[in-house]
Design a protein around this motif. Structure first.
Motif, PDB file in Angstrom:
ATOM      1  N   ASN A  90       0.655  -1.112  -0.009  1.00  0.00           N
ATOM      2  CA  ASN A  90      -0.059   0.445   0.292  1.00  0.00           C
ATOM      3  C   ASN A  90       0.255   1.178   0.128  1.00  0.00           C
ATOM      4  O   ASN A  90       1.346   2.062   0.650  1.00  0.00           O
ATOM      5  CB  ASN A  90      -1.430   0.439   1.032  1.00  0.00           C
ATOM      6  N   PRO A  91       1.590   1.286  -1.354  1.00  0.00           N
ATOM      7  CA  PRO A  91       2.469   2.860  -1.675  1.00  0.00           C
ATOM      8  C   PRO A  91       1.962   3.969  -0.480  1.00  0.00           C
ATOM      9  O   PRO A  91       0.728   4.251  -1.576  1.00  0.00           O
ATOM     10  CB  PRO A  91       2.721   2.706  -2.715  1.00  0.00           C
ATOM     11  N   GLN A  92       2.490   4.816   0.038  1.00  0.00           N
ATOM     12  CA  GLN A  92       1.486   6.125   0.141  1.00  0.00           C
ATOM     13  C   GLN A  92       1.716   7.045  -0.510  1.00  0.00           C
ATOM     14  O   GLN A  92       2.491   8.454   0.092  1.00  0.00           O
ATOM     15  CB  GLN A  92       2.406   6.726   1.319  1.00  0.00           C
ATOM     16  N   TRP A  93       1.339   6.835  -2.269  1.00  0.00           N
ATOM     17  CA  TRP A  93       1.973   8.184  -2.936  1.00  0.00           C
ATOM     18  C   TRP A  93       1.257   9.459  -2.423  1.00  0.00           C
ATOM     19  O   TRP A  93       1.268  10.544  -2.856  1.00  0.00           O
ATOM     20  CB  TRP A  93       0.892   7.554  -4.201  1.00  0.00           C
TER      21      TRP A  93
ATOM     22  N   TYR B 229       1.424  13.789  -3.910  1.00  0.00           N
ATOM     23  CA  TYR B 229       1.257  14.928  -3.977  1.00  0.00           C
ATOM     24  C   TYR B 229       0.094  15.692  -3.298  1.00  0.00           C
ATOM     25  O   TYR B 229      -1.078  16.382  -3.466  1.00  0.00           O
ATOM     26  CB  TYR B 229      -0.623  14.070  -5.331  1.00  0.00           C
ATOM     27  N   LYS B 230      -0.051  15.631  -1.954  1.00  0.00           N
ATOM     28  CA  LYS B 230      -0.656  15.709  -1.169  1.00  0.00           C
ATOM     29  C   LYS B 230       0.027  16.905  -0.210  1.00  0.00           C
ATOM     30  O   LYS B 230      -0.152  17.144   0.607  1.00  0.00           O
ATOM     31  CB  LYS B 230      -1.932  15.620  -1.015  1.00  0.00           C
ATOM     32  N   ARG B 231       0.316  15.370   1.116  1.00  0.00           N
ATOM     33  CA  ARG B 231       0.773  15.868   2.226  1.00  0.00           C
ATOM     34  C   ARG B 231       1.924  16.558   2.454  1.00  0.00           C
ATOM     35  O   ARG B 231       2.064  17.221   3.656  1.00  0.00           O
ATOM     36  CB  ARG B 231       1.258  14.202   2.699  1.00  0.00           C
TER      37      ARG B 231
ATOM     38  N   LYS C  80       5.736  26.370   4.005  1.00  0.00           N
ATOM     39  CA  LYS C  80       5.572  25.873   2.579  1.00  0.00           C
ATOM     40  C   LYS C  80       6.803  25.106   1.855  1.00  0.00           C
ATOM     41  O   LYS C  80       7.788  26.165   1.842  1.00  0.00           O
ATOM     42  CB  LYS C  80       4.884  27.047   2.060  1.00  0.00           C
ATOM     43  N   LEU C  81       6.453  24.390   1.411  1.00  0.00           N
ATOM     44  CA  LEU C  81       8.038  23.723   0.595  1.00  0.00           C
ATOM     45  C   LEU C  81       7.753  24.255  -0.873  1.00  0.00           C
ATOM     46  O   LEU C  81       9.650  24.892  -1.006  1.00  0.00           O
ATOM     47  CB  LEU C  81       7.892  21.484   0.392  1.00  0.00           C
TER      48      LEU C  81
ATOM     49  N   THR D 187      10.026  12.561   1.272  1.00  0.00           N
ATOM     50  CA  THR D 187       9.556  12.767   0.211  1.00  0.00           C
ATOM     51  C   THR D 187       9.959  14.264  -0.161  1.00  0.00           C
ATOM     52  O   THR D 187      10.175  14.219  -1.676  1.00  0.00           O
ATOM     53  CB  THR D 187       8.408  13.061   0.938  1.00  0.00           C
ATOM     54  N   ALA D 188       9.992  15.345   0.841  1.00  0.00           N
ATOM     55  CA  ALA D 188      10.324  17.116   0.147  1.00  0.00           C
ATOM     56  C   ALA D 188      12.528  16.448  -0.231  1.00  0.00           C
ATOM     57  O   ALA D 188      12.433  17.742  -0.964  1.00  0.00           O
ATOM     58  CB  ALA D 188      10.452  17.038   1.417  1.00  0.00           C
TER      59      ALA D 188
END
Length: 290
Positions: free
Chosen positions: A63-66, A70-72, A79-80, A260-261
């Protein structure tokens, strides 16, 4: 084996062994560099709980957390996306102006004759040997006195005035362009700027492109200088912003979001290098540098 019992190797066999050895080491080096990127990607697709239980796993998580991509990650504070925009403005404005100034200086050193040219060039090269730690405090005091702290000026203005390593590289490259082309243009009445723009720059385009790309990669990844001169959250670059996010989200053990960042911040440099790697390799080969 000859009659004296000596073994003679075929030159082709030796060359084949050298090739295999070289490619083996290159393959091992590539694997060692790619593994951390794969680990970052798979870890970024985990939940915080999954990351803590399978930190060193190189398998795609169930269950990859894509949603992290695109959101989190775009809902993080600060803000990145603002840090990415700031880095784009600083990097591109500095490199565009700085490349123009550096190429002009390189053209002057390579093709023009004026008093003290060699001494001035050597003096500029000498500045490359001064560690940043030596001039860091004097620069900070100077920028503080003229009111440049917490602005983009210390990150942009020095680069816009030229890059010594780019000047050196382009001077070596432009030195290989036949001087007869410059002399012919002068006889035809062309001015120095026209010679630079219409003759030198088209021939030096691979070297200029390669140096600009390498400069962009260094400017985008710069963390030290922005962390010294910038304090206001709205002016931070992406690298400093990720550092602040690390301080905030590491307490919550939300490491997948931090990874992710980091991956998003890495993408522009990675994409540019993949697209323009031929220009970088060609320019290095043409100048004879290893």
């Amino acid at each position: 084996m000859n009659k004296y019992g000596e073994i003679r190797f075929n030159k082709n066999a030796i060359k084949r062994i050298d090739t295999i050895t070289t490619y083996t080491f290159l393959l091992l080096g590539s694997v060692l560099m790619i593994i951390p990127l794969i680990w970052m990607l798979f870890s970024a697709l985990k939940t915080p709980a999954q990351f803590l239980t399978t930190q060193l796993s190189l398998k795609m998580p169930e269950n990859p957390q894509w949603v992290n991509f695109y959101k989190r990650v775009w809902e993080m504070t600060p803000k990145l996306q603002l840090g990415i925009l700031n880095s784009i403005i600083i990097s591109f404005s500095t490199i565009i102006v700085g490349t123009f100034v550096s190429s002009l200086a390189a053209f002057a050193y390579a093709k023009l004759n004026f008093p003290g040219k060699q001494k001035l060039f050597l003096a500029e090269l000498a500045t490359m040997m001064i560690p940043f730690a030596v001039i860091m405090i004097p620069q900070f005091i100077m920028y503080a006195r003229i009111g440049w702290l917490n602005t983009w000026y210390p990150l942009m203005i020095p680069g816009m005035l030229g890059n010594v390593s780019m000047i050196f590289f382009l001077r070596q490259f432009m030195g290989g362009i036949p001087t007869s082309m410059v002399e012919s243009a002068r006889i035809d009445g062309a001015g120095f700027f026209r010679i630079y723009w219409q003759i030198i720059m088209p021939n030096a385009k691979p070297a200029v492109a390669a140096q600009a790309i390498l400069w962009f990669m260094a400017a985008w990844n710069d963390y030290f200088a922005p962390s010294i001169y910038l304090n206001e959250p709205s002016k931070l670059t992406v690298q400093v912003m990720i550092s602040q996010l690390n301080a905030m989200y590491a307490i919550q053990t939300d490491y997948p979001l931090l990874l992710t960042a980091s991956l998003i911040a890495l993408l522009p440099v990675l994409i540019i290098f993949i697209i323009f790697q031929k220009q970088i390799i060609a320019s290095v080969a043409m100048t004879g540098l290893k």
